[in-house]
Design an enzyme around this catalytic site. Sequence first.
Site, PDB file in Angstrom:
ATOM      1  N   GLY A   1       0.112   1.287 -17.782  1.00 39.15           N
ATOM      2  CA  GLY A   1       0.874   0.688 -16.954  1.00 39.15           C
ATOM      3  C   GLY A   1      -0.483   0.155 -16.088  1.00 39.15           C
ATOM      4  CB  SER A   2      -3.064  -1.693 -15.108  1.00 36.92           C
ATOM      5  OG  SER A   2      -3.630  -1.614 -14.291  1.00 36.92           O
ATOM      6  NE  ARG A   3      -2.076  -7.124  -9.132  1.00 33.88           N
ATOM      7  CZ  ARG A   3      -1.760  -7.010  -7.646  1.00 33.88           C
ATOM      8  NH1 ARG A   3      -0.845  -6.326  -7.213  1.00 33.88           N
ATOM      9  NH2 ARG A   3      -2.686  -8.547  -8.044  1.00 33.88           N
TER      10      ARG A   3
END
Length: 220
Positions: free
Chosen positions: A187-189
């Site tokens: 999970g991140s961006r």
Amino acid sequence: MTLHREGYTIMAVTAIVLLLINAGINYLLPDGYWIPRITLIASIIVFLLVVQFFRVPSRVVHKSDTQIVAPCDGRVVVIEEVVETEYFKGPRRQISIFMSPLNVHINWNPISGVIQYFKYHPGLYLVAWHPKSSTDNERTTVVIRNKEGIDVLFRQIAGAAARRIRWYVKEGDKVEQSTEMGFIKFGSRVDIFVPLDADIKVNLQDKTVGSITVLAELKA
């Protein structure tokens, strides 16, 4: 289902740890207790969640010299004009995509061209939606120049849980749109910076499909 190579070690370690936990509980508790059964069910669920995180989707892509496609699965959380200070040192349109732990976490090249600039930045691990995560977190910066001479910049950004960024490109590489360029674990961006005159094709909260969803159309 195909699994990504970045997950082999994590999946193996997870399986061993869960097996040891279950073996220990079965050894310490006599038969007939409900705890071993609950532990086994929970272990299976945990392992399946880890496995699905590293799945590799099969997708049919349509390549375009003028369209910028999403470099990852996720949800659009930012569309705004900003001043990009690392490479362009001027105004650009920023599109940010948040990747939840349930998304596919492969990263794809958003456009075809040549890698003009690459840099890895060690940093913090603020939550991915924090305003300063784009500049303060561990991240990579990649700039691809298409055959028309237009530069598109995108960043892999680590989050509070995602502390393992992987990339498979370097400066000078010729890359094809929708081919794999990296991976972010758990999970991140990803931020994408496009010219101000690019025609934005997505809205806030839109879900993106990596290598397929068109984020913007470049002017010729």
